[in-house]
Write a protein that holds these residues in place. Structure first.
Motif, PDB file in Angstrom:
ATOM      1  N   PHE A   1      27.392  36.674  29.683  1.00  0.00           N
ATOM      2  CA  PHE A   1      28.432  35.723  29.302  1.00  0.00           C
ATOM      3  C   PHE A   1      28.149  34.330  29.867  1.00  0.00           C
ATOM      4  O   PHE A   1      27.518  34.177  30.909  1.00  0.00           O
ATOM      5  CB  PHE A   1      29.795  36.173  29.835  1.00  0.00           C
ATOM      6  CG  PHE A   1      30.289  37.476  29.278  1.00  0.00           C
ATOM      7  CD1 PHE A   1      31.223  37.498  28.249  1.00  0.00           C
ATOM      8  CD2 PHE A   1      29.823  38.689  29.787  1.00  0.00           C
ATOM      9  CE1 PHE A   1      31.684  38.699  27.739  1.00  0.00           C
ATOM     10  CE2 PHE A   1      30.281  39.899  29.281  1.00  0.00           C
ATOM     11  CZ  PHE A   1      31.208  39.906  28.250  1.00  0.00           C
ATOM     12  N   ILE A   2      28.663  33.338  29.163  1.00  0.00           N
ATOM     13  CA  ILE A   2      28.798  31.976  29.677  1.00  0.00           C
ATOM     14  C   ILE A   2      30.219  31.526  29.364  1.00  0.00           C
ATOM     15  O   ILE A   2      30.730  31.805  28.269  1.00  0.00           O
ATOM     16  CB  ILE A   2      27.780  31.003  29.041  1.00  0.00           C
ATOM     17  CG1 ILE A   2      26.403  31.202  29.676  1.00  0.00           C
ATOM     18  CG2 ILE A   2      28.215  29.556  29.217  1.00  0.00           C
ATOM     19  CD1 ILE A   2      25.345  30.275  29.124  1.00  0.00           C
ATOM     20  N   ILE A   3      30.850  30.868  30.331  1.00  0.00           N
ATOM     21  CA  ILE A   3      32.215  30.370  30.150  1.00  0.00           C
ATOM     22  C   ILE A   3      32.162  28.846  30.073  1.00  0.00           C
ATOM     23  O   ILE A   3      31.527  28.198  30.900  1.00  0.00           O
ATOM     24  CB  ILE A   3      33.115  30.803  31.323  1.00  0.00           C
ATOM     25  CG1 ILE A   3      33.177  32.332  31.397  1.00  0.00           C
ATOM     26  CG2 ILE A   3      34.513  30.232  31.191  1.00  0.00           C
ATOM     27  CD1 ILE A   3      33.859  32.845  32.644  1.00  0.00           C
TER      28      ILE A   3
ATOM     29  N   ILE B   1      38.210  24.587  38.490  1.00  0.00           N
ATOM     30  CA  ILE B   1      37.172  23.784  37.845  1.00  0.00           C
ATOM     31  C   ILE B   1      37.777  23.090  36.626  1.00  0.00           C
ATOM     32  O   ILE B   1      38.435  23.724  35.802  1.00  0.00           O
ATOM     33  CB  ILE B   1      35.980  24.658  37.385  1.00  0.00           C
ATOM     34  CG1 ILE B   1      35.393  25.417  38.578  1.00  0.00           C
ATOM     35  CG2 ILE B   1      34.922  23.809  36.706  1.00  0.00           C
ATOM     36  CD1 ILE B   1      34.700  24.569  39.591  1.00  0.00           C
ATOM     37  N   THR B   2      37.567  21.785  36.520  1.00  0.00           N
ATOM     38  CA  THR B   2      38.064  21.026  35.371  1.00  0.00           C
ATOM     39  C   THR B   2      36.875  20.474  34.606  1.00  0.00           C
ATOM     40  O   THR B   2      36.155  19.626  35.123  1.00  0.00           O
ATOM     41  CB  THR B   2      38.962  19.857  35.834  1.00  0.00           C
ATOM     42  OG1 THR B   2      39.985  20.377  36.690  1.00  0.00           O
ATOM     43  CG2 THR B   2      39.593  19.166  34.637  1.00  0.00           C
ATOM     44  N   LYS B   3      36.639  20.991  33.392  1.00  0.00           N
ATOM     45  CA  LYS B   3      35.489  20.524  32.611  1.00  0.00           C
ATOM     46  C   LYS B   3      35.708  19.094  32.141  1.00  0.00           C
ATOM     47  O   LYS B   3      34.852  18.233  32.291  1.00  0.00           O
ATOM     48  CB  LYS B   3      35.271  21.454  31.409  1.00  0.00           C
ATOM     49  CG  LYS B   3      34.105  21.047  30.513  1.00  0.00           C
ATOM     50  CD  LYS B   3      32.798  21.004  31.277  1.00  0.00           C
ATOM     51  CE  LYS B   3      31.651  20.570  30.384  1.00  0.00           C
ATOM     52  NZ  LYS B   3      30.398  20.417  31.122  1.00  0.00           N
ATOM     53  N   GLN B   4      36.852  18.851  31.562  1.00  0.00           N
ATOM     54  CA  GLN B   4      37.200  17.505  31.130  1.00  0.00           C
ATOM     55  C   GLN B   4      38.638  17.218  31.542  1.00  0.00           C
ATOM     56  O   GLN B   4      39.493  18.092  31.487  1.00  0.00           O
ATOM     57  CB  GLN B   4      37.061  17.365  29.607  1.00  0.00           C
ATOM     58  CG  GLN B   4      35.618  17.385  29.122  1.00  0.00           C
ATOM     59  CD  GLN B   4      35.536  17.205  27.611  1.00  0.00           C
ATOM     60  OE1 GLN B   4      36.391  17.687  26.878  1.00  0.00           O
ATOM     61  NE2 GLN B   4      34.517  16.511  27.158  1.00  0.00           N
ATOM     62  N   PHE B   5      38.880  15.987  31.954  1.00  0.00           N
ATOM     63  CA  PHE B   5      40.222  15.635  32.412  1.00  0.00           C
ATOM     64  C   PHE B   5      41.101  15.261  31.219  1.00  0.00           C
ATOM     65  O   PHE B   5      40.723  14.468  30.374  1.00  0.00           O
ATOM     66  CB  PHE B   5      40.151  14.474  33.402  1.00  0.00           C
ATOM     67  CG  PHE B   5      39.453  14.840  34.688  1.00  0.00           C
ATOM     68  CD1 PHE B   5      40.117  15.550  35.666  1.00  0.00           C
ATOM     69  CD2 PHE B   5      38.123  14.494  34.903  1.00  0.00           C
ATOM     70  CE1 PHE B   5      39.476  15.906  36.840  1.00  0.00           C
ATOM     71  CE2 PHE B   5      37.474  14.842  36.072  1.00  0.00           C
ATOM     72  CZ  PHE B   5      38.160  15.554  37.038  1.00  0.00           C
ATOM     73  N   LYS B   6      42.282  15.865  31.200  1.00  0.00           N
ATOM     74  CA  LYS B   6      43.224  15.629  30.116  1.00  0.00           C
ATOM     75  C   LYS B   6      43.801  14.217  30.224  1.00  0.00           C
ATOM     76  O   LYS B   6      44.170  13.759  31.308  1.00  0.00           O
ATOM     77  CB  LYS B   6      44.352  16.662  30.216  1.00  0.00           C
ATOM     78  CG  LYS B   6      45.422  16.551  29.150  1.00  0.00           C
ATOM     79  CD  LYS B   6      46.488  17.622  29.391  1.00  0.00           C
ATOM     80  CE  LYS B   6      47.632  17.507  28.402  1.00  0.00           C
ATOM     81  NZ  LYS B   6      48.704  18.490  28.702  1.00  0.00           N
TER      82      LYS B   6
ATOM     83  N   GLU C   1      44.009  28.460  29.020  1.00  0.00           N
ATOM     84  CA  GLU C   1      45.465  28.363  29.170  1.00  0.00           C
ATOM     85  C   GLU C   1      46.002  29.246  30.278  1.00  0.00           C
ATOM     86  O   GLU C   1      46.848  28.834  31.075  1.00  0.00           O
ATOM     87  CB  GLU C   1      46.130  28.742  27.842  1.00  0.00           C
ATOM     88  CG  GLU C   1      47.633  28.545  27.849  1.00  0.00           C
ATOM     89  CD  GLU C   1      48.265  28.871  26.502  1.00  0.00           C
ATOM     90  OE1 GLU C   1      49.501  28.938  26.436  1.00  0.00           O
ATOM     91  OE2 GLU C   1      47.509  29.061  25.516  1.00  0.00           O
ATOM     92  N   ASN C   2      45.493  30.490  30.382  1.00  0.00           N
ATOM     93  CA  ASN C   2      46.102  31.462  31.284  1.00  0.00           C
ATOM     94  C   ASN C   2      45.272  31.796  32.523  1.00  0.00           C
ATOM     95  O   ASN C   2      45.776  32.407  33.450  1.00  0.00           O
ATOM     96  CB  ASN C   2      46.386  32.768  30.522  1.00  0.00           C
ATOM     97  CG  ASN C   2      47.360  32.552  29.374  1.00  0.00           C
ATOM     98  OD1 ASN C   2      48.381  31.898  29.558  1.00  0.00           O
ATOM     99  ND2 ASN C   2      47.036  33.055  28.194  1.00  0.00           N
ATOM    100  N   HIS C   3      43.992  31.465  32.501  1.00  0.00           N
ATOM    101  CA  HIS C   3      43.123  31.785  33.636  1.00  0.00           C
ATOM    102  C   HIS C   3      42.246  30.583  33.968  1.00  0.00           C
ATOM    103  O   HIS C   3      41.894  29.802  33.094  1.00  0.00           O
ATOM    104  CB  HIS C   3      42.199  32.979  33.319  1.00  0.00           C
ATOM    105  CG  HIS C   3      42.912  34.257  33.032  1.00  0.00           C
ATOM    106  ND1 HIS C   3      43.429  34.550  31.772  1.00  0.00           N
ATOM    107  CD2 HIS C   3      43.208  35.320  33.827  1.00  0.00           C
ATOM    108  CE1 HIS C   3      44.007  35.754  31.814  1.00  0.00           C
ATOM    109  NE2 HIS C   3      43.880  36.231  33.044  1.00  0.00           N
ATOM    110  N   SER C   4      41.881  30.483  35.242  1.00  0.00           N
ATOM    111  CA  SER C   4      40.866  29.495  35.614  1.00  0.00           C
ATOM    112  C   SER C   4      39.501  30.091  35.266  1.00  0.00           C
ATOM    113  O   SER C   4      39.367  31.300  35.069  1.00  0.00           O
ATOM    114  CB  SER C   4      40.920  29.190  37.115  1.00  0.00           C
ATOM    115  OG  SER C   4      40.498  30.317  37.871  1.00  0.00           O
ATOM    116  N   ARG C   5      38.493  29.267  35.200  1.00  0.00           N
ATOM    117  CA  ARG C   5      37.155  29.765  34.895  1.00  0.00           C
ATOM    118  C   ARG C   5      36.670  30.713  35.987  1.00  0.00           C
ATOM    119  O   ARG C   5      35.972  31.688  35.716  1.00  0.00           O
ATOM    120  CB  ARG C   5      36.194  28.588  34.730  1.00  0.00           C
ATOM    121  CG  ARG C   5      36.450  27.879  33.412  1.00  0.00           C
ATOM    122  CD  ARG C   5      35.808  26.541  33.333  1.00  0.00           C
ATOM    123  NE  ARG C   5      34.391  26.590  33.622  1.00  0.00           N
ATOM    124  CZ  ARG C   5      33.549  25.623  33.266  1.00  0.00           C
ATOM    125  NH1 ARG C   5      33.987  24.597  32.601  1.00  0.00           N
ATOM    126  NH2 ARG C   5      32.288  25.693  33.573  1.00  0.00           N
TER     127      ARG C   5
END
Length: 672
Positions: free
Chosen positions: A604-606, A68-73, A611-615
């Motif tokens: 929880f909400i993510i 999942i990509t919240k915002q594209f870099k 950096e180290n894990h996907s959502r």
């Protein structure tokens, strides 16, 4: 099995699955059932798991997405992605050729390529591995969409053979085949969603989806056509040589490319494809002409916007004139009324055109259509022909102006038009035949309840005979078996199969039932997200518009449509009846052994990128240790796990409610 036999079986399954993917996505002619395809895929996955040394990064099992990509870099291009200069005439192309000759003399070659109508992409490979994919953007920087591009079956994640540089970029075009586009657009319309205008828009919209698993379900393709590397002229002298090389590395290079020694050969190539382009399975809008030698390209250089060594010859969109015979109006299952122009049959782009879309009332007004008008019809990049203008000189005197109806053409109900929308709707969903039939047809469809033994024609017959008037009536058909037996072409066996299919549909999971209800804008993916977020239909019914909009990838428009649907008593009554016949209206949670109870009773909400894990991995960690995921920020939330570029509205709301905001590292410490 011997290892050699395992490798042979993996090779065979891979070849068969790739072939079936091509038939399904490109040709829209599947030759195998979904069940059989899934069985082969599962067998391949199990073999690859048991023999990881045979796992190919480009295996059909690896192209499923999930990140999942919240915002594209935003990424700056090492080599700018410039546009090409365009020309529409032979004269301008001759002028381009003269400018090239002034600099290079007469000793040079051209490479002619098809100009694909898609989305430009730049891929970076390091030591043979795909490490980054970036869109064109503004030419100097674009969006990184690596997770999505990895799912495209024709893009290699690992290169074949050897001989490639340690680091290089390759440019290409992401596109969608016409048959796949038509199939997906039909599904969007059946779901009450707005169809895309053309394959290019669909491809562009798909590559920017935040869920790569959803991208993987959409059939994108990609042609690669230009290689960039430091000191590239030391590796290859010409563009033609590099095309042949990248093909051997495993890249999908279009076979319709030609090395031309004269301008006359270029013109022959252009003329040939002006007609032959309609035989392709994808759209092109012209031909790209490039100077072949890299040294000569460097000598010619660039302008501020484009290379001086290349130009695009663009075909004019084909259009023809014909007579407008009449305008009819189609009523969809959501009540949307769409005008369709009925035309005197005419040949256009290799097909006979009898109908053209008019989109909505605004389009009829813009064109100032009259009966028997001579109209210009264009196909161009559009799959569905459209009327682009009227020949006023040929207008028949004293003909009536086309008037968009004020009442539903099917049931006579006064049409409504919501603020900000161009479409008129019939609000009579309980008494408008096309809406009723369309909703039931959607409910029984393959991606919804998948009721075997029933088809669209069956639904129409049962409705006309008064046996079904709403979805829930399907589940009382067994009480009318005697009436069914009196219908034409309803034999005992077909009735038995249909009733069995209806009974079997009660086992379908909640997401499919929710999708089957036919809520406007709620397609298959949205239905799954809503079901997984709210767990039960009752929780969804009582959710506020804000709570629904807080679910990932569900905005205010969808949330508003959902809350409006559940605000109507007729829909709640229908759901109550469906509940009483035992349809699934909740997510069945599988029993699972927890890793620990360290997060028990914690919610929880993510949000953001980590950096180290996907959502998805963080969600699995939380749930595996007893925690619970929420869909929206409220006083019930214990922790907001915040990553890079998280939504500012979530952050503000969490701070306002004094909810602890923790990092990825903080969460891992809680589990230590």
């Amino acid at each position: 099995m011997q290892k050699s036999d395992v490798l042979q079986r993996i090779t065979t399954l891979t070849r068969e699955l790739n072939e079936h993917n091509y038939k399904y996505y490109v040709l829209a002619q599947p030759s195998i059932s979904d069940f059989d395809f899934d069985k082969k895929l599962a067998e391949l996955a199990s073999l690859e798991e048991a023999y990881p040394e045979f796992l190919d990064p480009d295996s059909p099992t690896q192209k499923v997405g999930g990140d999942i990509t919240k915002q594209f870099k935003t990424v700056r291009h090492k080599w700018p992605m410039l546009s090409l200069s365009n020309t529409y005439s032979e004269e301008e192309l001759r002028e381009f050729d003269e400018r090239v000759r002034k600099v290079l003399g007469d000793h040079f070659e051209y490479v002619c390529e098809l100009k694909f109508d898609g989305l430009s992409i730049s891929l970076t490979y390091e030591n043979g591995l795909l490490t980054r994919a970036v869109t064109r953007g503004d030419g100097s920087q674009g969006d990184e969409v690596t997770a999505n591009v990895r799912t495209i079956k024709s893009v290699p994640n690992r290169l074949k053979n050897d001989g490639y540089p340690a680091l290089f970029e390759i440019r290409g075009e992401v596109f969608m085949h016409q048959a796949a586009f038509e199939r997906l657009n039909r599904e969007r319309q059946e779901n009450g969603e707005i169809p895309y205008a053309n394959p290019r828009n669909f491809a562009a919209g798909t590559i920017k989806l935040q869920d790569s698993a959803e991208v993987a379900r959409r059939p994108l393709d990609c042609f690669l056509y230009f290689l960039y590397m430091d000191g590239r002229d030391r590796a290859f002298k010409t563009h033609w040589d590099s095309l042949n090389a990248v093909k051997s590395w495993g890249f999908h290079v279009c076979e319709h490319t030609k090395l031309c020694h004269t301008l006359a050969e270029v013109f022959q190539f252009i003329a040939y494809w002006e007609n032959e382009r309609y035989r392709l399975t994808y759209d092109i809008d012209g031909i790209v002409i490039k100077v072949n030698s890299y040294a000569q390209q460097d000598e010619l250089g660039f302008t501020a916007k484009s290379p001086r060594w290349a130009i695009a010859y663009k075909y004019k969109a084909e259009e023809v004139e014909t007579i407008l015979k009449s305008v009819s109006y189609q009523v969809g299952r959501t009540g949307a009324v769409t005008p369709v122009a009925n035309l005197e049959p005419v040949q256009l782009s290799g097909t006979t055109v009898k109908r053209a879309t008019l989109h909505n009332a605004n389009e009829i007004t813009r064109l100032d259509l009259h009966e028997l008008d001579t109209v210009s019809v264009e196909k161009g990049g559009e799959i569905i022909p459209k009327i682009i203008g009227v020949n006023m000189e040929k207008r028949v005197p004293e003909t009536s102006k086309i008037q968009y109806p004020t009442h539903c053409p099917a049931c006579g109900t006064l049409l409504i038009r919501k603020a900000g929308e161009a479409v008129h709707y019939c609000p009579n969903e309980l008494g408008c035949p096309p809406q009723i039939v369309g909703k039931i047809q959607h409910f029984i469809s393959r991606k919804a309840m998948d009721i075997e033994g029933m088809g669209n024609e069956t639904v129409e017959v049962l409705y006309k005979k008064g046996l079904i008037k709403q979805i829930s009536d399907l589940y009382s058909l067994k009480e009318h078996k005697d009436r069914l037996e009196q219908l034409e072409r309803f034999g005992e066996k077909s009735i038995q199969n249909m009733l069995h299919g209806i009974e079997k549909s009660k086992e379908k999971p909640f997401p499919k039932v929710l999708f089957g209800l036919g809520i406007r804008y709620v397609g298959e993916t949205i239905a799954r997200k809503l079901a997984n977020s709210f767990k039960t239909i009752d929780a969804l019914i009582h959710a506020t518009c804000e709570e629904i909009a807080a679910v990932e990838e569900i905005g205010e428009r969808i949330a508003s449509s959902v809350t409006e649907y559940f605000s109507k008593e007729i829909h709640l009554q229908q759901i109550a009846v469906l509940k009483s016949v035992a349809l699934q209206f909740s997510i069945v949670e599988e029993d699972r052994v927890l890793s620990s109870d360290k997060l028990a009773n914690k919610t929880f909400i993510i949000s953001g990128v980590f950096e180290n894990h996907s959502r998805e991995e963080l969600t699995q960690l939380i749930v595996a240790n007893g925690g619970k995921m929420l869909s929206s920020i409220s006083n019930k939330l214990n922790y907001l796990v915040a990553g890079d570029k998280m939504g500012p509205s979530k952050l503000t709301k969490a701070q306002k409610l004094n909810i602890p905001i923790i990092s990825e590292a903080d969460l891992i410490k809680m589990l230590a």
